[in-house]
Design a protein around this motif. Structure first.
Motif, PDB file in Angstrom:
ATOM      1  N   GLU A 132       4.537  -7.431  -3.077  1.00 58.30           N
ATOM      2  CA  GLU A 132       3.455  -8.432  -3.010  1.00 58.30           C
ATOM      3  C   GLU A 132       2.097  -7.718  -2.938  1.00 58.30           C
ATOM      4  N   ARG A 133       2.058  -6.627  -2.173  1.00 55.70           N
ATOM      5  CA  ARG A 133       0.802  -5.877  -2.086  1.00 55.70           C
ATOM      6  C   ARG A 133       0.470  -5.222  -3.435  1.00 55.70           C
ATOM      7  N   LEU A 134       1.518  -4.762  -4.141  1.00 59.30           N
ATOM      8  CA  LEU A 134       1.296  -4.183  -5.476  1.00 59.30           C
ATOM      9  C   LEU A 134       0.659  -5.233  -6.391  1.00 59.30           C
ATOM     10  N   VAL A 143     -17.709   8.156   3.380  1.00 59.94           N
ATOM     11  CA  VAL A 143     -16.997   6.892   3.589  1.00 59.94           C
ATOM     12  C   VAL A 143     -15.848   6.831   2.583  1.00 59.94           C
ATOM     13  N   ARG A 144     -14.770   6.137   2.978  1.00 58.95           N
ATOM     14  CA  ARG A 144     -13.596   6.012   2.112  1.00 58.95           C
ATOM     15  C   ARG A 144     -13.829   4.937   1.063  1.00 58.95           C
ATOM     16  N   THR A 145     -14.438   3.838   1.519  1.00 63.17           N
ATOM     17  CA  THR A 145     -14.617   2.690   0.633  1.00 63.17           C
ATOM     18  C   THR A 145     -15.613   1.747   1.301  1.00 63.17           C
ATOM     19  N   ALA A 184      -6.949  -2.262  -1.748  1.00 66.32           N
ATOM     20  CA  ALA A 184      -5.921  -2.029  -2.772  1.00 66.32           C
ATOM     21  C   ALA A 184      -5.360  -0.622  -2.587  1.00 66.32           C
ATOM     22  N   LYS A 185      -4.112  -0.437  -2.975  1.00 67.11           N
ATOM     23  CA  LYS A 185      -3.533   0.901  -2.904  1.00 67.11           C
ATOM     24  C   LYS A 185      -3.735   1.532  -4.283  1.00 67.11           C
ATOM     25  N   THR A 186      -4.933   2.067  -4.453  1.00 68.40           N
ATOM     26  CA  THR A 186      -5.309   2.601  -5.761  1.00 68.40           C
ATOM     27  C   THR A 186      -5.761   4.053  -5.642  1.00 68.40           C
ATOM     28  N   ASN A 224      -9.122   5.624  -4.032  1.00 70.87           N
ATOM     29  CA  ASN A 224      -9.329   5.682  -2.579  1.00 70.87           C
ATOM     30  C   ASN A 224      -8.864   7.015  -2.007  1.00 70.87           C
ATOM     31  N   TYR A 225      -7.839   7.558  -2.592  1.00 68.26           N
ATOM     32  CA  TYR A 225      -7.294   8.820  -2.089  1.00 68.26           C
ATOM     33  C   TYR A 225      -8.155   9.978  -2.572  1.00 68.26           C
ATOM     34  N   ALA A 226      -8.644   9.876  -3.819  1.00 65.00           N
ATOM     35  CA  ALA A 226      -9.569  10.899  -4.328  1.00 65.00           C
ATOM     36  C   ALA A 226     -10.828  10.928  -3.458  1.00 65.00           C
ATOM     37  N   GLY A 260      -7.204   8.658   8.389  1.00 61.31           N
ATOM     38  CA  GLY A 260      -6.499   9.296   7.273  1.00 61.31           C
ATOM     39  C   GLY A 260      -6.057   8.230   6.298  1.00 61.31           C
ATOM     40  N   SER A 261      -4.775   8.194   5.976  1.00 61.58           N
ATOM     41  CA  SER A 261      -4.275   7.071   5.171  1.00 61.58           C
ATOM     42  C   SER A 261      -3.316   6.242   6.029  1.00 61.58           C
ATOM     43  N   MET A 262      -3.835   5.872   7.199  1.00 60.47           N
ATOM     44  CA  MET A 262      -3.082   4.995   8.108  1.00 60.47           C
ATOM     45  C   MET A 262      -4.025   3.956   8.701  1.00 60.47           C
ATOM     46  N   ASN A 263      -3.455   2.891   9.187  1.00 59.78           N
ATOM     47  CA  ASN A 263      -4.217   1.934   9.996  1.00 59.78           C
ATOM     48  C   ASN A 263      -4.342   2.498  11.400  1.00 59.78           C
ATOM     49  N   ILE A 264      -5.301   1.984  12.170  1.00 61.32           N
ATOM     50  CA  ILE A 264      -5.550   2.565  13.495  1.00 61.32           C
ATOM     51  C   ILE A 264      -5.480   1.511  14.603  1.00 61.32           C
ATOM     52  N   ILE A 276     -10.087  -2.437   4.254  1.00 62.31           N
ATOM     53  CA  ILE A 276      -8.963  -1.838   4.981  1.00 62.31           C
ATOM     54  C   ILE A 276      -7.674  -2.237   4.283  1.00 62.31           C
ATOM     55  N   LEU A 277      -6.740  -1.287   4.143  1.00 59.82           N
ATOM     56  CA  LEU A 277      -5.454  -1.643   3.531  1.00 59.82           C
ATOM     57  C   LEU A 277      -4.612  -2.419   4.546  1.00 59.82           C
ATOM     58  N   SER A 278      -4.015  -3.482   4.078  1.00 64.17           N
ATOM     59  CA  SER A 278      -3.179  -4.307   4.950  1.00 64.17           C
ATOM     60  C   SER A 278      -1.803  -3.648   5.078  1.00 64.17           C
ATOM     61  N   GLY A 279      -1.680  -2.783   6.075  1.00 68.61           N
ATOM     62  CA  GLY A 279      -0.445  -2.005   6.233  1.00 68.61           C
ATOM     63  C   GLY A 279       0.716  -2.876   6.703  1.00 68.61           C
ATOM     64  N   ILE A 280       1.881  -2.563   6.179  1.00 69.39           N
ATOM     65  CA  ILE A 280       3.085  -3.304   6.582  1.00 69.39           C
ATOM     66  C   ILE A 280       3.514  -2.839   7.977  1.00 69.39           C
ATOM     67  N   THR A 281       3.282  -1.573   8.288  1.00 69.02           N
ATOM     68  CA  THR A 281       3.558  -1.085   9.645  1.00 69.02           C
ATOM     69  C   THR A 281       2.568  -1.721  10.621  1.00 69.02           C
ATOM     70  N   ARG A 282       1.310  -1.826  10.211  1.00 72.44           N
ATOM     71  CA  ARG A 282       0.282  -2.475  11.050  1.00 72.44           C
ATOM     72  C   ARG A 282       0.717  -3.887  11.447  1.00 72.44           C
ATOM     73  N   LYS A 283       1.163  -4.632  10.450  1.00 70.33           N
ATOM     74  CA  LYS A 283       1.595  -6.010  10.690  1.00 70.33           C
ATOM     75  C   LYS A 283       2.795  -6.032  11.646  1.00 70.33           C
ATOM     76  N   GLY A 315      -2.239   5.982  14.888  1.00 70.85           N
ATOM     77  CA  GLY A 315      -2.236   5.466  13.524  1.00 70.85           C
ATOM     78  C   GLY A 315      -0.881   4.848  13.228  1.00 70.85           C
ATOM     79  N   SER A 316      -0.835   3.996  12.185  1.00 67.82           N
ATOM     80  CA  SER A 316       0.440   3.410  11.774  1.00 67.82           C
ATOM     81  C   SER A 316       0.550   3.439  10.250  1.00 67.82           C
ATOM     82  N   GLY A 317       1.742   3.781   9.762  1.00 70.20           N
ATOM     83  CA  GLY A 317       1.966   3.807   8.316  1.00 70.20           C
ATOM     84  C   GLY A 317       3.410   4.156   8.005  1.00 70.20           C
ATOM     85  N   THR A 318       3.805   3.932   6.784  1.00 71.84           N
ATOM     86  CA  THR A 318       5.198   4.138   6.393  1.00 71.84           C
ATOM     87  C   THR A 318       5.658   5.583   6.610  1.00 71.84           C
ATOM     88  N   ALA A 319       4.789   6.550   6.297  1.00 68.38           N
ATOM     89  CA  ALA A 319       5.228   7.958   6.341  1.00 68.38           C
ATOM     90  C   ALA A 319       5.566   8.379   7.771  1.00 68.38           C
TER      91      ALA A 319
END
Ligand SMILES: Cc1ncc(COP(=O)(O)O)c(C=O)c1O
Length: 354
Positions: free
Chosen positions: A91-93, A183-185, A193-195, A198-200, A232-236, A253-260, A297-301
């Protein structure tokens, strides 16, 4: 959906599960699917993992019109393989696709394609404690064209990578540098968006933090550089006065699934959990008055990544005496328990992968 399958003639040797690292090894097969305006998404196929031949003018290489996802397949003690809230990744994709003018993929079709690939690659889901099979669905713009516009053709692919335990020696709290230089974004940009861009955009600040001896950057908002956004690339998350606080989703801010999941668990446990704007000054004040007891932080990794120190300009904030706080520990234990099928999945977050 009819998925064409072509198996490899030369399967690879599986890597040593005790030294997998992250994103280094890839499995024998991948899923590919193409999009054209006339045919929509078509020709889903599983093929031997291998390089693409791309025209050097391929649009994603020039204008960065590309998006991706990251989720994991976990092997349980009984040998089954399960996924954690996988629908939400697709859904996020689809949301990321919308923001980048890309054609979304039907969530059910994408899930079916991923499951078909996982069925073929199931032996690649590692068994060592804490390991998993990382799943990377990706969509790229493929028109061979120079000029800024949305592409008319796209490729969707899924690759799989067996990955090691994030904390092989137990939790490892990290030191974080708060940056005002980068700034990241910004709101209205692509932060939600997971694009690729943002990482560059995060690399230079990350490198500078590393040179100063910090593991990651804490990002402030791109407009006032005052409000905390991500780490980093995590929610806080912050624990202040026994309340769990995380920046509210504001478009950057990316809507993290771990955050939720963290918010849902905390609320179930009776911990007040708030999504609101939180300024770096408020964090500093809470630290000075002894009310800031945890940052993570929270994230899948990493699932949960505790922070032991924050540096902001001339302030060095020590958090929780460098030890892992009780909220972070409980969340980590509970989430990994659910993911690996050891704990009760009260929310119905997991599902069989095959
Ligand atoms: C920028 C960013 N923020 C947050 C997250 C955490 O999201 P999730 O919990 O869905 O992995 C990720 C990782 O996916 C990310 O790349």
């Amino acid at each position: 959906m009819q998925i064409q399958i072509k198996k490899t003639d030369s399967p690879k040797l599986k890597p040593d599960e005790t030294h997998l690292g992250f994103g280094i090894h890839f499995t024998d097969h991948m899923l590919n699917m193409d999009y054209t305006v006339d045919r929509g998404w078509h020709h889903p196929r599983i093929e031997p993992y291998g390089p693409f031949v791309l025209n050097p003018a391929t649009m994603v290489l020039h204008y960065g019109q590309g998006i991706f996802e990251g989720l994991k397949a976990y092997r349980t003690d009984s040998g089954d393989i399960q996924l954690f809230r996988p629908r939400e990744n697709f859904e996020r994709l689809a949301k990321s696709a919308q923001l980048l003018c890309m054609p979304p993929i039907d969530v059910d079709q994408a899930l079916e394609a991923m499951r078909t690939l996982l069925r073929i690659e199931q032996d690649w889901v590692p068994r060592e404690p804490g390991t998993s099979l990382y799943i990377r669905p990706t969509m790229i713009a493929t028109d061979p064209f120079l000029g800024v516009r949305a592409s008319h053709t796209y490729r969707f692919f899924i690759i799989l990578s067996p990955v090691g335990a994030y904390y092989p020696q137990g939790f490892n709290p990290v030191k974080i540098l708060v940056t005002r230089e980068h700034v990241r974004t910004v709101r209205g940009g692509l932060g939600c968006a997971k694009t690729m861009a943002n990482y560059a955009a995060s690399l230079l600040a990350g490198q500078k933090a590393e040179q100063e001896g910090y593991t990651q950057v804490l990002w402030l908002d791109g407009i006032e550089q005052k409000y905390v956004e991500e780490v980093g690339s995590m929610n806080i998350f912050f624990v202040i006065d026994d309340e769990l606080i995380t920046p509210m989703l504001n478009g950057s801010i990316l809507s993290g699934i771990t955050r939720k999941s963290v918010l849902q668990l905390a609320r179930r446990w009776g911990i007040p959990a708030t999504e609101r704007r939180i300024s770096i000054d408020e964090v500093i004040d809470a630290n000075r008055s002894g009310k800031l007891t945890e940052v993570f932080g929270s994230g899948t990794a990493a699932v949960i990544s505790p922070v032991s120190e924050l540096k902001y300009e001339d302030n060095i904030l020590s958090v929780g005496d460098g030890k892992v706080g009780p909220v972070a520990q409980r969340l980590f234990d509970t989430l990994t328990g659910i993911q690996y099928g050891r704990g009760k999945d009260e929310f119905g977050w997991t599902e069989p992968a095959l």
